[in-house]
Write a protein that holds these residues in place. Structure first.
Motif, PDB file in Angstrom:
ATOM      1  N   GLY A  12     -23.621 -15.796 -24.121  1.00 42.50           N
ATOM      2  CA  GLY A  12     -22.610 -15.111 -24.706  1.00 42.50           C
ATOM      3  C   GLY A  12     -21.460 -15.061 -23.884  1.00 42.50           C
ATOM      4  N   ILE A  13     -20.134 -14.830 -24.977  1.00 43.25           N
ATOM      5  CA  ILE A  13     -18.931 -14.578 -23.945  1.00 43.25           C
ATOM      6  C   ILE A  13     -18.291 -13.409 -24.961  1.00 43.25           C
ATOM      7  CG2 ILE A  13     -16.572 -15.620 -23.821  1.00 43.25           C
ATOM      8  CD1 ILE A  13     -17.863 -18.427 -23.773  1.00 43.25           C
ATOM      9  N   VAL A  14     -17.812 -12.557 -24.248  1.00 39.78           N
ATOM     10  CA  VAL A  14     -16.888 -11.493 -24.845  1.00 39.78           C
ATOM     11  C   VAL A  14     -15.609 -11.807 -24.901  1.00 39.78           C
ATOM     12  CG1 VAL A  14     -15.812  -8.945 -24.316  1.00 39.78           C
ATOM     13  CG2 VAL A  14     -18.273  -9.412 -23.502  1.00 39.78           C
ATOM     14  N   LEU A  15     -15.039 -11.850 -26.393  1.00 37.43           N
ATOM     15  CA  LEU A  15     -13.698 -12.511 -26.733  1.00 37.43           C
ATOM     16  C   LEU A  15     -12.685 -12.054 -25.863  1.00 37.43           C
ATOM     17  CD1 LEU A  15     -13.948 -12.895 -30.446  1.00 37.43           C
ATOM     18  CD2 LEU A  15     -14.885 -14.282 -28.495  1.00 37.43           C
ATOM     19  N   LYS A  16     -12.446 -10.818 -25.576  1.00 33.62           N
ATOM     20  CA  LYS A  16     -11.425 -10.116 -24.543  1.00 33.62           C
ATOM     21  C   LYS A  16     -11.479 -10.727 -23.495  1.00 33.62           C
ATOM     22  CE  LYS A  16     -10.702  -5.747 -27.056  1.00 33.62           C
ATOM     23  NZ  LYS A  16     -11.000  -4.222 -26.851  1.00 33.62           N
ATOM     24  N   GLU A  17     -12.563 -11.390 -22.844  1.00 34.69           N
ATOM     25  CA  GLU A  17     -12.760 -12.117 -21.614  1.00 34.69           C
ATOM     26  C   GLU A  17     -12.517 -13.592 -21.580  1.00 34.69           C
ATOM     27  OE1 GLU A  17     -16.396 -10.766 -19.806  1.00 34.69           O
ATOM     28  OE2 GLU A  17     -15.794  -8.671 -19.872  1.00 34.69           O
ATOM     29  N   MET A  18     -11.876 -13.958 -22.710  1.00 39.50           N
ATOM     30  CA  MET A  18     -11.859 -15.461 -22.832  1.00 39.50           C
ATOM     31  C   MET A  18     -11.015 -16.312 -21.814  1.00 39.50           C
ATOM     32  SD  MET A  18     -13.574 -17.231 -25.024  1.00 39.50           S
ATOM     33  CE  MET A  18     -12.177 -18.729 -24.980  1.00 39.50           C
ATOM     34  N   SER A  19      -9.952 -15.266 -21.180  1.00 35.39           N
ATOM     35  CA  SER A  19      -9.099 -16.055 -20.348  1.00 35.39           C
ATOM     36  C   SER A  19      -9.836 -16.445 -18.908  1.00 35.39           C
ATOM     37  CB  SER A  19      -8.120 -14.967 -19.787  1.00 35.39           C
ATOM     38  OG  SER A  19      -8.790 -13.863 -19.276  1.00 35.39           O
TER      39      SER A  19
ATOM     40  N   GLU B  92      -3.330 -19.881 -26.286  1.00 33.80           N
ATOM     41  CA  GLU B  92      -3.186 -18.943 -27.168  1.00 33.80           C
ATOM     42  C   GLU B  92      -4.738 -18.577 -27.606  1.00 33.80           C
ATOM     43  OE1 GLU B  92      -1.110 -17.090 -30.479  1.00 33.80           O
ATOM     44  OE2 GLU B  92      -0.545 -17.701 -28.404  1.00 33.80           O
ATOM     45  N   LEU B  93      -5.586 -19.635 -27.644  1.00 29.60           N
ATOM     46  CA  LEU B  93      -6.893 -19.319 -27.956  1.00 29.60           C
ATOM     47  C   LEU B  93      -7.567 -18.249 -27.089  1.00 29.60           C
ATOM     48  CD1 LEU B  93      -8.931 -20.146 -30.067  1.00 29.60           C
ATOM     49  CD2 LEU B  93      -9.688 -21.861 -28.395  1.00 29.60           C
ATOM     50  N   CYS B  94      -6.896 -18.387 -25.819  1.00 24.48           N
ATOM     51  CA  CYS B  94      -7.636 -17.133 -24.886  1.00 24.48           C
ATOM     52  C   CYS B  94      -6.903 -16.067 -24.615  1.00 24.48           C
ATOM     53  CB  CYS B  94      -7.846 -18.060 -23.495  1.00 24.48           C
ATOM     54  SG  CYS B  94      -8.797 -19.461 -23.361  1.00 24.48           S
ATOM     55  N   ASN B  95      -5.934 -15.822 -25.484  1.00 22.15           N
ATOM     56  CA  ASN B  95      -5.084 -14.648 -25.357  1.00 22.15           C
ATOM     57  C   ASN B  95      -5.657 -13.845 -26.121  1.00 22.15           C
ATOM     58  OD1 ASN B  95      -2.947 -12.698 -25.326  1.00 22.15           O
ATOM     59  ND2 ASN B  95      -1.323 -14.092 -26.087  1.00 22.15           N
ATOM     60  N   PRO B  96      -6.015 -12.469 -25.530  1.00 23.13           N
ATOM     61  CA  PRO B  96      -6.570 -11.531 -26.207  1.00 23.13           C
ATOM     62  C   PRO B  96      -5.875 -10.808 -27.110  1.00 23.13           C
ATOM     63  CG  PRO B  96      -6.052 -10.595 -23.887  1.00 23.13           C
ATOM     64  CD  PRO B  96      -5.811 -12.272 -23.959  1.00 23.13           C
ATOM     65  N   LEU B  97      -4.455 -10.845 -27.101  1.00 25.55           N
ATOM     66  CA  LEU B  97      -3.755 -10.203 -28.145  1.00 25.55           C
ATOM     67  C   LEU B  97      -3.284 -10.997 -29.121  1.00 25.55           C
ATOM     68  CD1 LEU B  97      -0.820  -8.727 -25.604  1.00 25.55           C
ATOM     69  CD2 LEU B  97      -3.120  -7.600 -26.724  1.00 25.55           C
TER      70      LEU B  97
ATOM     71  N   LYS C 288     -20.071 -12.542 -27.958  1.00 30.43           N
ATOM     72  CA  LYS C 288     -20.394 -13.348 -29.276  1.00 30.43           C
ATOM     73  C   LYS C 288     -21.275 -14.498 -28.523  1.00 30.43           C
ATOM     74  CE  LYS C 288     -17.424 -11.008 -32.003  1.00 30.43           C
ATOM     75  NZ  LYS C 288     -17.770 -10.463 -33.028  1.00 30.43           N
ATOM     76  N   LYS C 289     -22.151 -15.007 -29.534  1.00 31.34           N
ATOM     77  CA  LYS C 289     -22.858 -15.997 -28.993  1.00 31.34           C
ATOM     78  C   LYS C 289     -23.574 -16.927 -30.259  1.00 31.34           C
ATOM     79  CE  LYS C 289     -25.756 -13.491 -27.028  1.00 31.34           C
ATOM     80  NZ  LYS C 289     -27.141 -12.793 -26.271  1.00 31.34           N
ATOM     81  N   ILE C 290     -24.089 -18.035 -29.974  1.00 33.26           N
ATOM     82  CA  ILE C 290     -24.638 -18.856 -30.951  1.00 33.26           C
ATOM     83  C   ILE C 290     -26.253 -18.491 -30.832  1.00 33.26           C
ATOM     84  CG2 ILE C 290     -25.167 -21.203 -31.814  1.00 33.26           C
ATOM     85  CD1 ILE C 290     -22.507 -22.086 -30.387  1.00 33.26           C
ATOM     86  N   ALA C 291     -26.827 -18.000 -32.086  1.00 40.13           N
ATOM     87  CA  ALA C 291     -28.153 -17.677 -32.239  1.00 40.13           C
ATOM     88  C   ALA C 291     -29.224 -18.803 -31.838  1.00 40.13           C
ATOM     89  CB  ALA C 291     -28.298 -16.917 -33.159  1.00 40.13           C
ATOM     90  N   LEU C 292     -28.866 -20.173 -32.125  1.00 36.94           N
ATOM     91  CA  LEU C 292     -29.718 -21.243 -32.291  1.00 36.94           C
ATOM     92  C   LEU C 292     -30.421 -21.147 -30.772  1.00 36.94           C
ATOM     93  CD1 LEU C 292     -30.653 -23.534 -33.919  1.00 36.94           C
ATOM     94  CD2 LEU C 292     -28.871 -25.062 -32.452  1.00 36.94           C
ATOM     95  N   ASP C 293     -31.600 -21.468 -30.865  1.00 36.49           N
ATOM     96  CA  ASP C 293     -32.485 -21.535 -29.567  1.00 36.49           C
ATOM     97  C   ASP C 293     -32.002 -22.849 -28.971  1.00 36.49           C
ATOM     98  OD1 ASP C 293     -34.474 -22.180 -27.908  1.00 36.49           O
ATOM     99  OD2 ASP C 293     -36.221 -21.910 -29.220  1.00 36.49           O
ATOM    100  N   PRO C 294     -31.789 -22.567 -27.602  1.00 29.99           N
ATOM    101  CA  PRO C 294     -31.098 -23.744 -26.859  1.00 29.99           C
ATOM    102  C   PRO C 294     -32.271 -24.796 -26.513  1.00 29.99           C
ATOM    103  CG  PRO C 294     -30.972 -21.703 -25.698  1.00 29.99           C
ATOM    104  CD  PRO C 294     -31.558 -21.352 -27.003  1.00 29.99           C
TER     105      PRO C 294
END
Length: 198
Positions: free
Chosen positions: A109-116, A144-149, A186-192
């Motif tokens: 998973g990835i925390v969206l605020k840490e996308m940078s 822009e996608l990685c901008n937390p604002l 956030k993550k994708i729940a699908l079994d890897p």
């Protein structure tokens, strides 16, 4: 009883025959629904069944074990996404696809605020997914996608969700979409194990 509508000779005489007739009805109904689907006329089925029956079907589906499809990423074909067991491709624009592939690479998973922190990796994925003529504009879109604002990432996640819900259903889609609690990873729940890179 409903078997009065079956062809002559199929009336249930034993418990086994009764079960077989259920399976026959399901197969015939499924074939007719697929025919309506191919004709783009599923709305007629919805009208005929009515809201209560549709609600009961949805409730029953939630209690059924979900048969999930493998998700195949065709690395030699612009990273096309295919739900191979459902025989359907997932059509995403390049930026959404790059974002989705990033999350597939990070099942933790990835925390969206840490996308940078993932911007360089996302950019590398984007370059593999899309042959973009205007690299400056493309780089701005990734930034822009990685901008937390910015709301850009939420818009892309919503598009991805809508795409999976359109080609599967809301229940099945929950295994394929990017999701998670507010402020958490956030993550994708699908079994890897069901994700296949080819």
């Amino acid at each position: 009883m409903y078997w009065q509508y079956l062809p002559s000779g199929l009336e249930p005489k034993t418990a086994t025959t009764f079960t077989n007739i259920h399976h026959l009805l399901v197969e015939q109904t499924a074939a007719q629904i697929r025919a309506l689907q191919r004709a783009g006329q599923l709305h007629l089925l919805a009208q005929a069944l009515g809201a209560q029956t549709i609600y009961e079907i949805k409730q029953a589906l939630h209690h059924c074990p979900v048969q999930l499809s493998r998700l195949v990423i065709h690395t030699n074909h612009d990273y096309a996404l295919e739900l191979v067991d459902y025989k359907v491709f997932v059509s995403l624009n390049p930026l959404c696809k790059a974002l989705y592939l990033l999350f597939l690479r990070h099942p933790e998973g990835i925390v969206l605020k840490e996308m940078s922190r993932y911007q360089a990796e996302l950019w590398d994925i984007y370059l593999q997914v899309c042959r973009h003529d205007d690299l400056k504009k493309a780089k701005e879109s990734v930034a822009e996608l990685c901008n937390p604002l910015s709301n850009s990432i939420h818009e892309k996640i919503s598009r991805i969700k809508a795409t999976f819900e359109e080609i599967t259903d809301n229940h099945v889609a929950t295994h394929y979409i990017i999701a998670g609690a507010r402020g958490k990873a956030k993550k994708i729940a699908l079994d890897p194990a069901l994700v296949c890179w080819q």
